[in-house]
Write an enzyme that holds these catalytic residues in place. Structure first.
Site, PDB file in Angstrom:
ATOM      1  N   TYR A  98       0.827  -1.204   0.000  1.00  0.00           N
ATOM      2  CA  TYR A  98       0.000   0.000   0.000  1.00  0.00           C
ATOM      3  C   TYR A  98       0.864   1.257   0.000  1.00  0.00           C
ATOM      4  O   TYR A  98       0.450   2.304  -0.512  1.00  0.00           O
ATOM      5  CB  TYR A  98      -0.951  -0.011   1.195  1.00  0.00           C
ATOM      6  CG  TYR A  98      -2.095  -0.988   1.022  1.00  0.00           C
ATOM      7  CD1 TYR A  98      -3.204  -0.652   0.248  1.00  0.00           C
ATOM      8  CD2 TYR A  98      -2.055  -2.244   1.604  1.00  0.00           C
ATOM      9  CE1 TYR A  98      -4.249  -1.536   0.067  1.00  0.00           C
ATOM     10  CE2 TYR A  98      -3.093  -3.148   1.443  1.00  0.00           C
ATOM     11  CZ  TYR A  98      -4.188  -2.796   0.669  1.00  0.00           C
ATOM     12  OH  TYR A  98      -5.216  -3.691   0.479  1.00  0.00           O
ATOM     13  N   GLU A 140      -7.736  -7.767   5.425  1.00  0.00           N
ATOM     14  CA  GLU A 140      -6.852  -8.791   4.851  1.00  0.00           C
ATOM     15  C   GLU A 140      -6.075  -9.532   5.945  1.00  0.00           C
ATOM     16  O   GLU A 140      -5.898 -10.756   5.867  1.00  0.00           O
ATOM     17  CB  GLU A 140      -5.903  -8.139   3.840  1.00  0.00           C
ATOM     18  CG  GLU A 140      -6.625  -7.698   2.574  1.00  0.00           C
ATOM     19  CD  GLU A 140      -5.941  -6.541   1.857  1.00  0.00           C
ATOM     20  OE1 GLU A 140      -4.725  -6.339   2.088  1.00  0.00           O
ATOM     21  OE2 GLU A 140      -6.620  -5.847   1.077  1.00  0.00           O
TER      22      GLU A 140
END
Length: 395
Positions: A98, A140
């Site tokens: 990310y 996640e």
């Protein structure tokens, strides 16, 4: 929740950012792949990149998330986030990725919008990004912790079955001989293969067998190239090269479109084309438990010969105590059977029905509209999109 100052800035700039998202996402991917070409080779779907559908899906999800933050500041769009997180988990996405996305996405925003990206604007959209990224990371992490399998696992093809001219079923068992974790009907696995140019491309395929088996089963449709994109690299590789005795790499099962039959409500399973695969797994589970409530099975295809898993589709429905099957074929339909596109006008849909849809987006939009007209609550209509989820990108 966005800070008050960030919310005001995002509200003011959302029209300009939204109008430029297509160009921003195009430059984002171009910049990231130039810096990290291995991501395109070994992680991202090259076909979706060539067709532009991944860019559309990313733009749609950013716009939808930002809009939701403004319209519903006290609630997260968990349904959208869950769908993305399951896909990421099946690919093995890690938190540090990310940071990489942030770097290249905000470079693209600055490049496209130029002087309009003041420090205030950059800080506000930075909040949006990290609210979304941190929410996905948390989901996640939970998915990884809950999974009985981790990482990529090698599976041997024990049988290959030609379902139609363009669909093949592969039945697999783990090479290591270890236990096979169960899955929920409707879930998928990622399959990673090495192609002729050395790229290790990944695709998701629904599990089309019955839950509880020690054998994993996927049914793969060969994707031909057309004006919208190139040949399906992985599907064509599987059809052309993979036979019994070959080995594939599979992820653990993921996916948030899962059958919920615990409350004994009426169910409707609607599919078109290769969208039949998760529905057959759901039917297998329902047949195994003897689901007592009505089950309505709906499917549309080009012809009976193109209807993959048709024998299983019919057989599982016939095992249920209160099920009806309705199949539409655009050509070669037997006399007296339904022809053309799926039309639910004369299909009885019991009150309180929970519906599951899988197939091309226009099919699912049409079926959803018909179900709502018949009184099915929008919250009770669930869908699965194969490939990038473009539902939010169109009116």
């Amino acid at each position: 929740m966005l800070s008050e100052s960030a919310a005001a800035t995002v509200r003011a700039t959302l029209p300009a950012v939204g109008a430029s998202l297509a160009e921003i996402t195009e430059r984002f991917y171009a910049g990231m792949f130039a810096a990290r070409p291995e991501l395109l080779r070994d992680l991202f779907n090259r076909g979706n990149q060539a067709a532009g559908t991944q860019r559309q899906a990313l733009a749609g999800s950013i716009a939808a998330f930002a809009t939701h933050l403004l319209e519903h500041p006290d609630r997260r769009p968990d349904a959208m986030l869950s769908r993305i997180a399951h896909k990421h988990a099946s690919l093995g996405i890690a938190p540090e990725q990310y940071e990489l996305v942030h770097e290249h996405l905000f470079a693209a925003i600055a490049e496209v919008l130029g002087e309009a990206v003041t420090p205030e604007v950059a800080a506000a959209w930075d909040e949006v990004y990290w609210l979304m990224a941190n929410a996905l990371t948390a989901i996640e992490k939970r998915l990884y912790e809950e999974s009985a399998e981790t990482g990529w696992r090698r599976w041997e093809v024990v049988e290959r079955v030609a379902e139609t001219a363009d669909v093949a079923t592969f039945r697999l068992r783990p090479v290591d001989g270890g236990q096979v974790a169960d899955f929920r009907a409707g879930q998928y696995v990622s399959v990673r293969v090495e192609l002729a140019d050395g790229a290790r491309q990944i695709r998701q395929y629904s599990l089309s067998g019955a839950p509880g088996s020690t054998i994993r089963q996927i049914s793969v449709k060969r994707v031909p190239g057309d004006a919208t994109g190139p040949d399906g690299e992985v599907s064509n590789h599987l059809h052309a090269r993979v036979r019994a005795g070959d080995v594939l790499e599979l992820s653990a099962p993921y996916g948030d479109l899962v059958l919920d039959d615990r409350d004994g409500r009426p169910l409707l399973l609607a599919s078109a084309g290769i969208g039949v695969t998760p529905m057959v797994a759901m039917l297998a589970q329902l047949a195994g438990t003897g689901h007592p409530a009505p089950v309505t099975v709906v499917h549309g295809d080009r012809s009976p010969a193109d209807h993959a898993l048709r024998v299983d589709h019919t057989a599982y429905a016939e095992k249920l105590p209160d099920a009806s099957a309705h199949f539409w074929y655009e050509q070669d339909a037997a006399p007296g059977t339904r022809t053309g596109l799926v039309d639910l006008t004369d299909v009885a849909v019991p009150g309180g029905t929970r519906a599951y849809l899988c197939g091309p987006l226009p099919f699912m939009r049409a079926v959803r509209a018909q179900l709502i007209e018949k009184g099915v609550a929008p919250a009770d209509i669930h869908y699965e999109v194969f490939g990038p989820d473009l539902w939010l990108t169109r009116a």
